[in-house]
Design a protein around this motif. Structure first.
Motif, mmCIF file in Angstrom:
data_model
loop_
_atom_site.group_PDB
_atom_site.id
_atom_site.type_symbol
_atom_site.label_atom_id
_atom_site.label_comp_id
_atom_site.label_asym_id
_atom_site.label_seq_id
_atom_site.Cartn_x
_atom_site.Cartn_y
_atom_site.Cartn_z
ATOM 1 N N ALA A 172 0.833 -1.206 0.000
ATOM 2 C CA ALA A 172 0.000 0.000 0.000
ATOM 3 C C ALA A 172 0.864 1.252 0.000
ATOM 4 O O ALA A 172 0.600 2.214 -0.730
ATOM 5 C CB ALA A 172 -0.935 -0.007 1.204
ATOM 6 N N ALA A 173 1.914 1.257 0.822
ATOM 7 C CA ALA A 173 2.786 2.427 0.913
ATOM 8 C C ALA A 173 3.487 2.723 -0.409
ATOM 9 O O ALA A 173 3.800 3.880 -0.704
ATOM 10 C CB ALA A 173 3.810 2.228 2.025
ATOM 11 N N ALA A 174 3.701 1.686 -1.189
ATOM 12 C CA ALA A 174 4.399 1.860 -2.468
ATOM 13 C C ALA A 174 3.534 2.558 -3.514
ATOM 14 O O ALA A 174 4.054 3.005 -4.539
ATOM 15 C CB ALA A 174 4.857 0.498 -2.994
ATOM 16 N N THR A 175 2.233 2.664 -3.257
ATOM 17 C CA THR A 175 1.327 3.234 -4.262
ATOM 18 C C THR A 175 0.975 4.693 -4.008
ATOM 19 O O THR A 175 0.219 5.275 -4.789
ATOM 20 C CB THR A 175 0.012 2.429 -4.311
ATOM 21 N N VAL A 176 1.492 5.295 -2.916
ATOM 22 C CA VAL A 176 1.025 6.623 -2.509
ATOM 23 C C VAL A 176 2.171 7.635 -2.479
ATOM 24 O O VAL A 176 3.337 7.291 -2.689
ATOM 25 C CB VAL A 176 0.350 6.557 -1.118
ATOM 26 N N ASP A 177 1.800 8.877 -2.187
ATOM 27 C CA ASP A 177 2.776 9.971 -2.126
ATOM 28 C C ASP A 177 3.266 10.243 -0.712
ATOM 29 O O ASP A 177 4.176 11.052 -0.515
ATOM 30 C CB ASP A 177 2.147 11.254 -2.675
ATOM 31 N N GLY A 178 2.654 9.601 0.262
ATOM 32 C CA GLY A 178 3.058 9.794 1.645
ATOM 33 C C GLY A 178 2.242 8.898 2.563
ATOM 34 O O GLY A 178 1.188 8.386 2.168
ATOM 35 N N VAL A 179 2.739 8.700 3.783
ATOM 36 C CA VAL A 179 2.090 7.814 4.757
ATOM 37 C C VAL A 179 1.917 8.546 6.082
ATOM 38 O O VAL A 179 2.826 9.257 6.544
ATOM 39 C CB VAL A 179 2.931 6.540 4.985
ATOM 40 N N VAL A 180 0.747 8.371 6.697
ATOM 41 C CA VAL A 180 0.508 8.805 8.073
ATOM 42 C C VAL A 180 0.125 7.566 8.878
ATOM 43 O O VAL A 180 -0.890 6.919 8.588
ATOM 44 C CB VAL A 180 -0.606 9.867 8.163
#
Length: 306
Positions: A61-69
């Motif tokens: 999931a983290a690999a598909t986005v621009d940032g993580v919270v």
């Protein structure tokens, strides 16, 4: 920005989702159950089914986005070392997906992990002797991602994050007062807790995501110090119960396993965070929030006891 939010249906995480969406970001929210997925979807976010027990899914999931919270945490105080280990593995997995990208990773830590008895600041390292110190390595692992091409920041939440929908520590204190017929504090009740409203905390997570420098340690502290006697008095006032002191040796018997924590002195400052990100808490303080009355409705029963 498309943002992956863990704990997206939780008390803090759901406020973060709302804050991000209102600011124009897209959100992918982690959900481990059908009920959580429905809540995330109803808020207007996309759903990623999974859990902290699935590091491969978190990494994907983290690999598909621009940032993580990262706001999720498995609050199992009967096996806290395992909960802390799950948190660390989740951070490591998501951090791997962001390595070398320069993307932001905002994680949750706590001012209650700092040395008690003095006002904690953003410059302070976590105290290895803290009762919940098993969680300390998570902050270190997250901030170390700055050396691997990630822009990490740690948001340290105070002992009390309050607001409507809270099912944590304050509702548990209220439940104990109802059961015992008295609202108690320990000793003179002069020990201090930092506090923040959930909406103010959510705004800090957004600001950290958008602009915090790599390696920032941020304090989501709206109030530097609220005396525990004031908390007990607000509870007694609302319930029409007497307010009394109990000896430190009686704290465990009265409050349960978190009695010692309620007796601890955990003030914290957010002066450097406010200056760095122009973050200014706007919501009611803890005592004002208690005086509004919503904490004393049926919907505010605690999820876990003390």
């Amino acid at each position: 920005m498309r943002v992956f939010v863990t704990g997206a249906s939780g008390f803090v995480g759901s406020a973060v989702v709302r804050e991000l969406l209102d600011a124009g970001h897209d959100v992918l929210g982690l959900a481990r159950s059908d009920a959580s997925a429905a809540a995330v979807s109803a808020a207007g976010a996309d759903v990623h089914r999974g859990s902290l027990e699935d590091p491969d899914g978190l990494r994907a999931a983290a690999a598909t986005v621009d940032g993580v919270v990262h706001t999720a945490f498995h609050h199992d105080f009967t096996d806290f070392p395992n909960a802390a280990s799950l948190d660390l593995r989740a951070i490591e997995a998501m951090g791997e997906a962001l390595t070398g990208t320069g993307k932001p990773f905002v994680m949750s830590s706590g001012t209650g992990l700092l040395t008690p008895g003095r006002v904690g600041t953003e410059d302070d390292a976590l105290d290895p002797a803290a009762p919940t110190g098993a969680r300390n390595p998570s902050e270190g692992a997250a901030l170390a991602l700055a050396d691997h091409g990630v822009r990490p920041a740690a948001v340290r939440l105070p002992p009390t994050v309050h607001g409507e929908g809270d099912h944590g520590f304050v509702p548990a204190l209220i439940a104990v007062a109802r059961e015992r017929g008295v609202s108690a504090y320990v000793g003179e009740g002069a020990n201090r807790w930092a506090a923040v409203h959930r909406r103010d905390a959510a705004r800090l997570y957004r600001l950290a995501l958008e602009s915090a420098p790599a390696g920032a340690r941020l304090h989501a502290v709206g109030e530097q110090e609220v005396r525990t006697r004031e908390i007990a008095e607000a509870i007694g006032r609302a319930l029409g119960l007497p307010v009394t002191s109990i000896a430190a040796g009686e704290a465990f018997g009265h409050f349960g396993m978190s009695g010692a924590y309620f007796a601890a002195d955990h003030p914290a400052s957010s002066a450097k965070t406010r200056a760095l990100l122009s973050w200014h808490p706007l919501e009611p303080g803890l005592i004002a929030d208690l005086d509004e009355g919503h904490y004393f409705t049926e919907s505010h029963r605690p999820a876990v006891g003390l």
